[in-house]
Design a protein around this motif. Structure first.
Motif, PDB file in Angstrom:
ATOM      1  N   ASP A  75       0.813  -1.230   0.000  1.00  0.00           N
ATOM      2  CA  ASP A  75       0.000   0.000   0.000  1.00  0.00           C
ATOM      3  C   ASP A  75       0.843   1.275   0.000  1.00  0.00           C
ATOM      4  OD1 ASP A  75      -2.549  -1.010  -0.088  1.00  0.00           O
ATOM      5  OD2 ASP A  75      -2.957  -0.794   2.060  1.00  0.00           O
ATOM      6  N   THR A  76       0.324   2.279  -0.705  1.00  0.00           N
ATOM      7  CA  THR A  76       0.844   3.637  -0.559  1.00  0.00           C
ATOM      8  C   THR A  76      -0.174   4.395   0.285  1.00  0.00           C
ATOM      9  OG1 THR A  76       1.888   3.539  -2.718  1.00  0.00           O
ATOM     10  CG2 THR A  76       1.545   5.734  -1.787  1.00  0.00           C
ATOM     11  N   ILE A  77       0.313   4.904   1.408  1.00  0.00           N
ATOM     12  CA  ILE A  77      -0.580   5.536   2.391  1.00  0.00           C
ATOM     13  C   ILE A  77      -0.073   6.947   2.648  1.00  0.00           C
ATOM     14  CG2 ILE A  77      -1.518   5.342   4.746  1.00  0.00           C
ATOM     15  CD1 ILE A  77      -0.671   2.352   4.669  1.00  0.00           C
ATOM     16  N   ALA A  78      -0.995   7.874   2.863  1.00  0.00           N
ATOM     17  CA  ALA A  78      -0.561   9.217   3.269  1.00  0.00           C
ATOM     18  C   ALA A  78      -1.219   9.558   4.596  1.00  0.00           C
ATOM     19  CB  ALA A  78      -0.917  10.251   2.212  1.00  0.00           C
ATOM     20  N   LEU A  94       3.657  -2.288   8.496  1.00  0.00           N
ATOM     21  CA  LEU A  94       2.688  -3.171   7.834  1.00  0.00           C
ATOM     22  C   LEU A  94       2.802  -3.092   6.309  1.00  0.00           C
ATOM     23  CD1 LEU A  94      -0.360  -2.406  10.161  1.00  0.00           C
ATOM     24  CD2 LEU A  94       1.000  -4.504  10.123  1.00  0.00           C
ATOM     25  N   ALA A  95       2.990  -1.862   5.803  1.00  0.00           N
ATOM     26  CA  ALA A  95       3.138  -1.674   4.342  1.00  0.00           C
ATOM     27  C   ALA A  95       4.621  -1.766   3.990  1.00  0.00           C
ATOM     28  CB  ALA A  95       2.553  -0.326   3.942  1.00  0.00           C
ATOM     29  N   LYS A  96       5.207  -2.906   4.298  1.00  0.00           N
ATOM     30  CA  LYS A  96       6.674  -3.079   4.199  1.00  0.00           C
ATOM     31  C   LYS A  96       7.224  -2.803   2.809  1.00  0.00           C
ATOM     32  CE  LYS A  96       7.443  -6.722   7.644  1.00  0.00           C
ATOM     33  NZ  LYS A  96       6.027  -6.985   8.016  1.00  0.00           N
ATOM     34  N   LYS A  97       6.425  -3.199   1.807  1.00  0.00           N
ATOM     35  CA  LYS A  97       6.899  -2.995   0.425  1.00  0.00           C
ATOM     36  C   LYS A  97       6.223  -1.781  -0.214  1.00  0.00           C
ATOM     37  CE  LYS A  97       8.239  -7.730  -0.398  1.00  0.00           C
ATOM     38  NZ  LYS A  97       7.893  -9.010  -0.983  1.00  0.00           N
ATOM     39  N   GLY A  98       5.535  -1.036   0.581  1.00  0.00           N
ATOM     40  CA  GLY A  98       4.852   0.154   0.078  1.00  0.00           C
ATOM     41  C   GLY A  98       5.544   1.410   0.575  1.00  0.00           C
ATOM     42  N   LEU A  99       4.737   2.461   0.730  1.00  0.00           N
ATOM     43  CA  LEU A  99       5.303   3.751   1.095  1.00  0.00           C
ATOM     44  C   LEU A  99       4.311   4.498   1.979  1.00  0.00           C
ATOM     45  CD1 LEU A  99       7.529   5.898   0.567  1.00  0.00           C
ATOM     46  CD2 LEU A  99       6.234   6.599  -1.457  1.00  0.00           C
ATOM     47  N   VAL A 100       4.839   5.178   3.000  1.00  0.00           N
ATOM     48  CA  VAL A 100       3.982   6.025   3.836  1.00  0.00           C
ATOM     49  C   VAL A 100       4.478   7.462   3.741  1.00  0.00           C
ATOM     50  CG1 VAL A 100       3.067   6.475   6.152  1.00  0.00           C
ATOM     51  CG2 VAL A 100       3.513   4.112   5.435  1.00  0.00           C
ATOM     52  N   TYR A 101       3.644   8.321   3.163  1.00  0.00           N
ATOM     53  CA  TYR A 101       3.938   9.754   3.156  1.00  0.00           C
ATOM     54  C   TYR A 101       3.469  10.319   4.501  1.00  0.00           C
ATOM     55  CZ  TYR A 101       4.254   9.624  -1.995  1.00  0.00           C
ATOM     56  OH  TYR A 101       4.604   9.363  -3.297  1.00  0.00           O
ATOM     57  N   GLY A 121      15.933   3.363  11.197  1.00  0.00           N
ATOM     58  CA  GLY A 121      16.421   2.872   9.899  1.00  0.00           C
ATOM     59  C   GLY A 121      15.280   2.516   8.957  1.00  0.00           C
ATOM     60  N   THR A 122      14.163   3.222   9.089  1.00  0.00           N
ATOM     61  CA  THR A 122      12.999   2.942   8.229  1.00  0.00           C
ATOM     62  C   THR A 122      13.218   3.565   6.850  1.00  0.00           C
ATOM     63  OG1 THR A 122      11.621   3.095  10.205  1.00  0.00           O
ATOM     64  CG2 THR A 122      10.467   3.166   8.098  1.00  0.00           C
ATOM     65  N   THR A 123      12.937   2.779   5.812  1.00  0.00           N
ATOM     66  CA  THR A 123      13.201   3.309   4.461  1.00  0.00           C
ATOM     67  C   THR A 123      11.922   3.671   3.707  1.00  0.00           C
ATOM     68  OG1 THR A 123      13.274   1.040   3.687  1.00  0.00           O
ATOM     69  CG2 THR A 123      15.400   2.094   4.169  1.00  0.00           C
ATOM     70  N   ASN A 124      10.767   3.212   4.185  1.00  0.00           N
ATOM     71  CA  ASN A 124       9.535   3.438   3.408  1.00  0.00           C
ATOM     72  C   ASN A 124       8.643   4.545   3.995  1.00  0.00           C
ATOM     73  OD1 ASN A 124       8.909   1.854   5.621  1.00  0.00           O
ATOM     74  ND2 ASN A 124       7.293   0.709   4.578  1.00  0.00           N
ATOM     75  N   VAL A 125       9.274   5.520   4.620  1.00  0.00           N
ATOM     76  CA  VAL A 125       8.544   6.699   5.129  1.00  0.00           C
ATOM     77  C   VAL A 125       9.125   7.933   4.462  1.00  0.00           C
ATOM     78  CG1 VAL A 125       8.263   8.211   7.157  1.00  0.00           C
ATOM     79  CG2 VAL A 125       7.845   5.749   7.362  1.00  0.00           C
ATOM     80  N   ARG A 126       8.233   8.787   3.919  1.00  0.00           N
ATOM     81  CA  ARG A 126       8.705  10.011   3.280  1.00  0.00           C
ATOM     82  C   ARG A 126       8.020  11.226   3.912  1.00  0.00           C
ATOM     83  NH1 ARG A 126       8.673   9.455  -2.992  1.00  0.00           N
ATOM     84  NH2 ARG A 126       9.890   7.659  -2.343  1.00  0.00           N
ATOM     85  N   PRO A 127       8.750  11.980   4.769  1.00  0.00           N
ATOM     86  CA  PRO A 127       8.155  13.196   5.346  1.00  0.00           C
ATOM     87  C   PRO A 127       8.014  14.277   4.277  1.00  0.00           C
ATOM     88  CG  PRO A 127      10.152  12.508   6.544  1.00  0.00           C
ATOM     89  CD  PRO A 127      10.111  11.736   5.275  1.00  0.00           C
ATOM     90  N   LEU A 128       6.863  14.969   4.292  1.00  0.00           N
ATOM     91  CA  LEU A 128       6.602  16.000   3.282  1.00  0.00           C
ATOM     92  C   LEU A 128       5.981  17.218   3.936  1.00  0.00           C
ATOM     93  CD1 LEU A 128       4.864  14.078   0.319  1.00  0.00           C
ATOM     94  CD2 LEU A 128       7.191  15.014   0.352  1.00  0.00           C
ATOM     95  N   LYS A 129       6.450  18.380   3.553  1.00  0.00           N
ATOM     96  CA  LYS A 129       5.865  19.608   4.093  1.00  0.00           C
ATOM     97  C   LYS A 129       4.657  20.009   3.245  1.00  0.00           C
ATOM     98  CE  LYS A 129       6.349  23.760   6.316  1.00  0.00           C
ATOM     99  NZ  LYS A 129       7.317  24.753   6.671  1.00  0.00           N
ATOM    100  N   GLY A 130       3.498  20.104   3.910  1.00  0.00           N
ATOM    101  CA  GLY A 130       2.295  20.554   3.214  1.00  0.00           C
ATOM    102  C   GLY A 130       2.056  22.029   3.494  1.00  0.00           C
ATOM    103  N   SER A 131       0.970  22.548   2.928  1.00  0.00           N
ATOM    104  CA  SER A 131       0.578  23.926   3.238  1.00  0.00           C
ATOM    105  C   SER A 131      -0.814  23.885   3.849  1.00  0.00           C
ATOM    106  CB  SER A 131       0.591  24.776   1.977  1.00  0.00           C
ATOM    107  OG  SER A 131      -0.605  24.573   1.252  1.00  0.00           O
TER     108      SER A 131
END
Ligand code: SAM
Length: 228
Positions: A75-78, A94-101, A121-131
């Motif tokens: 899953d790709t989750i935001a 849980l979404a080991k092969k997915g991505l969490v924004y 050491g998590t690789t599937n998390v991407r922090p993003l700045k929103g407005s």
């Protein structure tokens, strides 16, 4: 979008079509109203420790919330309004092969998420700045949107929901988690809670249909919406 100023002659009214109105109200509100609801102040990063409190799982049954989301490995989750990342890393496991924004508007929250990401050491998390008005997510990119304790403090709910709808895949789901406004036993300030009927009204205005309120969390609604 039409933005109406508060008009004392017509009384304080608002609908999705009318947009926002303005009137001083609760001390926890910003004096801006949408569909008869006063918008709450954004929770400052100083509240981070409360978000990470050890008793949170027993108070909110986060484990059940994650079950409700039926997260798949790819899953790709935001997580919108991710705060200090309390749900982010649980979902990433849980979404080991997915991505969490992990989207937030406060730099301090994003820095905390980045710190946890490096420590674990998590690789599937991407922090993003929103407005305040939009999320920086690619169109049609997300399977699941999670909004925990944040929608009621969006200062531009109309614009935010338009942006979120674009990011969600057509068969995606939006999980709207809000403290139950109908329940006086839930020890949270009034403007930081929502009733199901108010949430459904606002989501319908944004083009989302309630699939189900899972109704199995101790303090919060767990409302699942689908894009129309
Ligand atoms: C009450 S905290 C909840 C944090 C997290 N969801 C949790 O439950 O632990 C709300 C968060 O939403 C963020 N926020 C408020 N408005 C936002 C917006 N328009 N877009 C993204 N984040 C927002 C705030 O900065 C804050 O970190």
């Amino acid at each position: 979008m039409l933005i109406l100023p508060w008009n004392p002659c017509t009384g304080q009214t608002s609908s999705a079509k009318e947009g926002y109105s303005y009137q001083t109200g609760d001390r926890n509100g910003i004096g801006k109203w949408y569909m008869h609801r006063e918008i709450a102040h954004v929770m400052g990063h100083q509240g981070m420790r409360w978000l990470d409190r050890p008793e949170r799982d027993s108070e909110e049954n986060t484990t059940k919330l994650l079950d409700n989301m039926d997260i798949q490995i790819g899953d790709t989750i935001a997580d919108i309004g991710a705060g200090s990342g309390y749900h982010v890393f649980l979902m990433a496991d849980l979404a080991k092969k997915g991505l969490v924004y992990a989207v937030d508007i406060q730099d301090e929250m994003l820095a905390e998420i980045q710190r946890k990401k490096e420590k674990r050491g998590t690789t599937n998390v991407r922090p993003l700045k929103g407005s305040e008005k939009s999320v920086p997510l690619p169109e049609n990119s997300v399977d699941k949107l999670l909004l925990v304790d944040v929608y009621h403090e969006f200062s531009y709910p109309i614009e935010m929901m338009q942006s979120l709808k674009k990011a969600l895949r057509p068969n995606g789901k939006l999980f709207l988690i809000e403290y139950r406004g109908e329940d006086d036993r839930v020890p949270i300030k009034r403007l930081h809670k929502m009733t199901e009927s108010q949430a459904v009204k606002e989501m319908q205005a944004a083009g989302f249909t309630l699939e189900r309120n899972m109704d199995n969390l101790p303090w919060q609604h767990c409302m699942v919406f689908m894009p129309e």
